[in-house]
Write an enzyme that holds these catalytic residues in place. Structure first.
Site, PDB file in Angstrom:
ATOM      1  N   SER A 223       0.858  -1.192   0.000  1.00 25.31           N
ATOM      2  CA  SER A 223       0.000   0.000   0.000  1.00 25.31           C
ATOM      3  C   SER A 223       0.893   1.240   0.000  1.00 25.31           C
ATOM      4  CB  SER A 223      -0.966  -0.026   1.184  1.00 25.31           C
ATOM      5  OG  SER A 223      -2.010   0.898   1.011  1.00 25.31           O
ATOM      6  N   ASP A 455      -8.674  -5.919  -5.198  1.00 28.30           N
ATOM      7  CA  ASP A 455      -8.307  -4.854  -4.253  1.00 28.30           C
ATOM      8  C   ASP A 455      -9.350  -3.746  -4.291  1.00 28.30           C
ATOM      9  OD1 ASP A 455      -7.017  -2.622  -2.916  1.00 28.30           O
ATOM     10  OD2 ASP A 455      -5.124  -3.678  -3.199  1.00 28.30           O
ATOM     11  N   HIS A 493      -7.123  -6.012  -0.500  1.00 22.78           N
ATOM     12  CA  HIS A 493      -6.062  -5.144   0.002  1.00 22.78           C
ATOM     13  C   HIS A 493      -5.547  -5.676   1.339  1.00 22.78           C
ATOM     14  CE1 HIS A 493      -3.887  -1.351  -0.427  1.00 22.78           C
ATOM     15  NE2 HIS A 493      -3.955  -1.255   0.885  1.00 22.78           N
TER      16      HIS A 493
END
Length: 561
Positions: A223, A455, A493
């Site tokens: 991320s 995601d 994610h």
């Protein structure tokens, strides 16, 4: 560090001796512990036990770091024993502050874990969200394997920092952007300056602890940490031997504009899809596209062939949304959330759009904390709104307007007006879009990029865009010589909540073999840590197509294109 062996080069042996001389010359009386830690088992070998007591209170000179600071100091150094991925690990934890040039800027708080039984390697962890806390040094790499020891348990020195600011305790985790009012703090975070400062200061402490530098230094992050992973390869191509970049938010300013655009749409009356509608959409998409890979297993493994039309779920007359249909306003919002947003103006980074999320090919809005929440964006921004909406709100308040009272919904990314110049300026800091990784490749660096096809917070389409730009810049062959890119179907994610496929793969071992033995990744496998199954880890643009046999075994699938 780069491609030089501690065990075979006279130059490195000289470096070890020089480090020992430097230690003797410090103002600390190192005593018997120093003699133990600094007695290598043989010529050219570093000590494997760290000098812990000698680190406490140590000054870190500004000259140890290549970027401007006013030095730093170790605030504590203690021996700890923890259970790390099922193994008992004893290590020295050294906490330190790196001091800013601007007296108004916060310090960078960093931490180094120096194991007893050091393997001669080091690994830096990236952060997440707005950072503001030091990552867990006992943790695994993003999408890491469940059946292998974590880096610290493998004997790695691990280190990380809060990227130069400390989160307000009352803020939701990783959602405090208040540091953005200070330019040095903003650059430490967004441009990645804190990464090099932390790396340099950490290796300074490693040299003092063991009397030697690491053989190899790696970086792993997801991320924000994935963006940081790309930043170190872009900006400091000889600083790390290998890099793992997972679900990287590399074009952070561009995503801010996109999230702001969605906040505008979702705040309209009747536009926000509630939890029932979010479930309905996800269930219907999976039902329509699950079998496109040859087997129905709850995973959309061929998302490129999944083109679900949300209008199939339209309520009668387009109004009165319930658990079994979407209103016209919700369909418009869902379509926007799954489509590119192109802004009608230029920004200095050169970026022109953000590609949208895969909600019409398998992503789930309901992911706890990181999803789109249970309530529409509003002012003040509810903590029950989506993570991305809260991220946008913080960005407007502290990065863009620097007005903590600003209503973020009054800023329209499509027509920013007076804020355009500031947006353009921030794009040069937040969009880390240099795709010429030639210097990193020429230095022998290796890069593994991973992203989940489902995601819901950082678009996999965006990472694909970056990868394709690198290939366009360097060429397909040169890119393949140092970079592998994998998209994992069903993975969301950071494995938050209960994804369709909780990705777990041993990317660190793959990177080690590539860097240290010249063996590139081949026939890699990814496990689903929630559902006890495996799939081939396919290089992009490949995806796992079922052939025959046990549908829970990777051997029953082939990477198709």
């Amino acid at each position: 560090m780069r491609r030089t062996s501690l065990r075979s080069t006279p130059v490195r042996r000289f470096g070890v001796l020089a480090s020992m001389v430097l230690l003797v010359g410090t103002s600390h009386v190192l005593g018997a512990e120093a003699a133990t830690a600094m007695s290598p088992p043989g010529p050219g070998h570093p000590a494997t036990a760290p000098l812990c007591g000698g680190l406490d209170g140590m000054e870190i000179p500004a000259s140890a770091m290549s970027l401007p600071t006013t030095g730093g100091h170790v605030t504590s150094a203690t021996v700890k024993t923890d259970i790390v991925s099922g193994e008992t690990v004893t290590y020295c934890q050294a906490d330190a502050d790196i001091l800013p040039v601007d007296p108004a800027a916060p310090a960078i708080k960093m931490r180094v874990a120096l194991p007893y039984g050091w393997n001669g390697k080091a690994l830096m962890f990236g952060g997440g969200g707005y950072n503001g806390t030091i990552p867990d040094l006992t943790a695994n790499v993003p999408f890491g394997p469940t059946g292998q020891p974590n880096p610290l348990a493998r004997g790695y020195v691990t280190f990380a920092s809060d990227s130069g600011h400390q989160q307000i305790p009352t803020a939701p985790p990783s959602l405090d952007g208040s540091f953005g009012v200070n330019d040095e703090a903003l650059n430490n975070f967004a441009a990645g300056d804190a990464l090099k400062k932390t790396r340099d200061a950490s290796l300074f402490l490693v040299r003092h602890a063991y009397g030697a530098s690491p053989n190899e230094v790696y970086f792993a992050g997801g991320s924000t940490g994935g963006r940081e992973a790309l930043v170190v390869a872009q900006r400091w191509p000889t600083a790390f031997d290998g890099v793992i970049s997972a679900f990287p938010a590399w074009n952070n300013l561009s995503e801010m504009l996109y999230l702001g655009h969605l906040a505008q749409l979702l705040s309209r009356p009747g536009a926000f899809p509630g939890v029932d509608q979010q479930k309905l959409l996800h269930d219907k998409v999976v039902q329509a596209c699950d079998g496109l890979d040859g087997v129905k297993d709850g995973v959309v493994s061929n998302p490129g062939s999944c083109h679900f039309d949300p209008r199939r779920l339209r309520c009668p007359k387009g109004t009165g949304a319930g658990p079994n249909c979407l209103s016209d306003g919700q369909i418009e919002a869902v379509t926007a959330m799954s489509s590119p947003f192109r802004w009608p103006y230029r920004v200095a980074s050169g970026e022109t759009e953000y590609p949208g999320f895969p909600f019409l090919s398998g992503a789930d809005m309901r992911t706890p904390f990181l999803g789109f929440g249970t309530t529409a964006p509003a002012h003040p921004m509810p903590v029950t709104s989506g993570y991305g909406m809260q991220f946008w709100d913080q960005w407007v308040k502290y990065f863009l307007t620097r007005d903590p009272g600003r209503d973020s919904l009054t800023v329209d990314p499509e027509h920013p007006g007076m804020w355009l110049a500031r947006i353009s300026r921030l794009s040069t800091v937040q969009d880390r879009n240099d795709t010429d990784l030639g210097a990193f490749a020429r230095a022998g660096g290796k890069l593994i990029i991973l992203h989940g096809a489902a995601d819901e917070l950082v678009s996999p389409y965006s990472t694909t865009d970056y990868y394709q730009r690198v290939r366009a810049t360097l060429g397909a062959g040169p890119t393949h010589s140092f970079l592998r890119y994998y998209v994992v179907p069903g993975a969301n994610h950071a494995n938050f909540g209960t994804p369709a496929f909780a990705a777990a793969t041993d990317s660190l071992s793959a990177l080690e073999h590539w860097v240290e033995k010249g063996e590139p990744p081949a026939d890699e496998v990814v496990s689903d840590s929630l559902h006890d199954r495996t799939r081939p880890l396919c290089e992009y643009p490949g995806w796992p197509r079922y052939r025959a046999g046990d549908p829970d075994s990777a051997s029953s699938f082939v990477c198709a294109r």
